[in-house]
Write an enzyme that holds these catalytic residues in place. Sequence first.
Site: not given
Ligand code: NAP
Length: 479
Positions: A156, A252, A286
């Site tokens: 994002n 995060e 987020c």
């Molecule tokens: P996501 O599906 O959890 O993916 C995030 C990253 O993790 C991607 O690079 C993904 O790779 C990787 N990933 C997925 N499964 C994994 C595993 N089993 N082991 C290691 N890495 C893995 O999240 P998203 O949809 O990209 O982003 C949205 C989420 O991020 C929301 O929940 C949002 O709130 C959160 N977020 C939090 C913050 C903060 O600072 N607190 C900031 C921004 C976003 P792939 O893309 O290859 O699946």
Amino acid sequence: MHTKVKTMKMLLGGEWVDGEDTFEVRNPQNNELIALVPRASKNEMVNAIEKADETYRKLESWPTHERIKVLNNVVDYMRDHKEEFAQIIASEGSKTITEARGEVKRATQTIQISAEEARRINGQTINFDQNEGSEDRVGYYYRFPVGVVAAITPFNDPLNLVAHKIGPAIASGNAIVLKPASVTPLSALKLAEAFVEAGLPKGLLSVIPGSGKEIGDTLVTHPVIKMVSFTGGSEAGERITHIAGVKKVSMELGSNSPVIVLKDADLDDAAASCVSGAFSAVGQNCIGVQRIYVEKELYPSFLDAFIHLAEQLKVGDKMDASTDIGPMINEREAIRVENWVEEAIEEGAVLAIGGKRDGAYYAPTVLTDVPSHARIAQEEIFGPVVIMEAVGNLEEAVEKANNVNYGLHAGIFTNDIQKAFYSIKHMDVGGIMINDSSDYRIDEMPFGGMKNSGIGREGIRFAIESMTEQKVVCFKLKL
Ligand code: NAP
């Protein structure tokens, strides 16, 4: 107009290389193929980690002034190529071009602050003589880099969240292996190019695209990795926390941020701030506003003002600078949001506006009368949907705001200082914004959450703290 499909290489151990396999990156607005990107294998990931370790050991005393110089060169590169960065963010992700330009500005600042913070990684003297028997000791502690940092980032904010990992890691003298989100790897690869052009010693940074499910475990469990810095969803975050082993972990994660609007609030200000906080980046944020609790006396007029402003948002072509809302990251995500909204309506929620999907586009949506147990009231929607509820008083609002398993940011609109302090004391969150929505942040502040929203804090200085360890030095003297 058809864009030429780019074939990308990944930065592995300081070299731009092809992968054993590739995956497609598509523009979510029209599903157009824009790039083929290496889909790294487990072996390639291990290779990057070992190269990072080797380089870190060779460069362990890489001086601070050289780190600062490289980071400043990156800032210059980003300024010179700012429109190119913005076009990449807006074409691979779902941000509008205006939002993308804003992100480039912030990411450049994130690297700039990293350069500044590199000067301030200090320790402290310790007065050992506070303990009986230690009168003859003098000493201090200083901070040293952990070694090799593993970083994983979400889609994002595909540039700034990558900058939040690489900037502090390099500022504090670490090597870093970063895996970007598979839907948006191009911004991260462009930032890698900036570091190469800036003169970063080869091998200190690797950007390895590939499926998190396939190569994530390899990265986070490798014994050479001393710290895992993850930003993403709670599900992946929880899994990584379980398997990482004995290493530092920064998480995060997501949230479903609450905002409280009390009857003494400035109505126009609160409505405008909440609309922006709920719908910027199509709600894929987020700290985006998801739940709004309004004191009952103000509720009807606040709901009207909110809907009036939300209806003025221009949904459309994300490359048009006048567009407020582009598509979600893909149609699958838009369908998920649609399903959650329909499920809530079946459980008794009332649709005030929105609720319509067109491919990957989902209209700004407001729900009222949502049962507190509904998935949309408990989980993170990560889309352009807000639930609004009237409450009797502040205490009730705080109780409802806390009644979820997340706690990243919250906002409260009030001019009553006692009430502001009540919410500061009682809300279970990592950050609380008074007279702002939950969506307020600057990159320098400590940023992170409680409960399922994560562990630890980012914000450059705080990320540097987590990417370094203290070493205590004690001299026993014979004076
Ligand atoms: P996501 O599906 O959890 O993916 C995030 C990253 O993790 C991607 O690079 C993904 O790779 C990787 N990933 C997925 N499964 C994994 C595993 N089993 N082991 C290691 N890495 C893995 O999240 P998203 O949809 O990209 O982003 C949205 C989420 O991020 C929301 O929940 C949002 O709130 C959160 N977020 C939090 C913050 C903060 O600072 N607190 C900031 C921004 C976003 P792939 O893309 O290859 O699946």
